[in-house]
Design a protein around this motif. Structure first.
Motif, PDB file in Angstrom:
ATOM      1  N   MET A 203       1.442   6.756  -6.833  1.00  0.00           N
ATOM      2  CA  MET A 203       0.395   7.707  -7.163  1.00  0.00           C
ATOM      3  C   MET A 203       0.855   9.142  -6.935  1.00  0.00           C
ATOM      4  O   MET A 203       0.548  10.041  -7.717  1.00  0.00           O
TER       5      MET A 203
ATOM      6  N   GLY B 179       0.820  -1.217   0.000  1.00  0.00           N
ATOM      7  CA  GLY B 179       0.000   0.000   0.000  1.00  0.00           C
ATOM      8  C   GLY B 179       0.849   1.260   0.000  1.00  0.00           C
ATOM      9  O   GLY B 179       0.533   2.235  -0.684  1.00  0.00           O
TER      10      GLY B 179
ATOM     11  N   LEU C 123       2.223   1.718  -3.489  1.00  0.00           N
ATOM     12  CA  LEU C 123       1.171   2.222  -4.376  1.00  0.00           C
ATOM     13  C   LEU C 123       0.933   3.706  -4.139  1.00  0.00           C
ATOM     14  O   LEU C 123       0.806   4.493  -5.087  1.00  0.00           O
TER      15      LEU C 123
END
Length: 68
Positions: A51, A44, A47
């Motif tokens: 982003m 996570g 990610l």
């Protein structure tokens, strides 16, 4: 003479502190995370970092639109 004394002191300190780095186990040891929890957390975070990079690049490379 000083070099030998320095080597002797370093050797003694190394021998005395060697056991301090060992894994003691028992009540002194904290429980680690499960592999699944660690994988989910770090996946996570990766990610989220990806982003963030995409958003920063999009903001830095955007072009101003001419008003109509």
């Amino acid at each position: 003479m000083r070099v030998r004394l320095l080597y002797a002191v370093v050797a003694v300190i190394t021998v005395l502190t060697d056991a301090a780095w060992a894994d003691h186990g028992g009540p002194l040891r904290t429980a680690g995370w499960s592999p699944m929890a660690a994988a989910l957390l770090f996946g996570g975070l990766a990610l989220l970092a990806g982003m963030l990079v995409v958003v920063i690049i999009a903001l830095l490379t955007r072009r101003d639109r001419p008003s109509s």
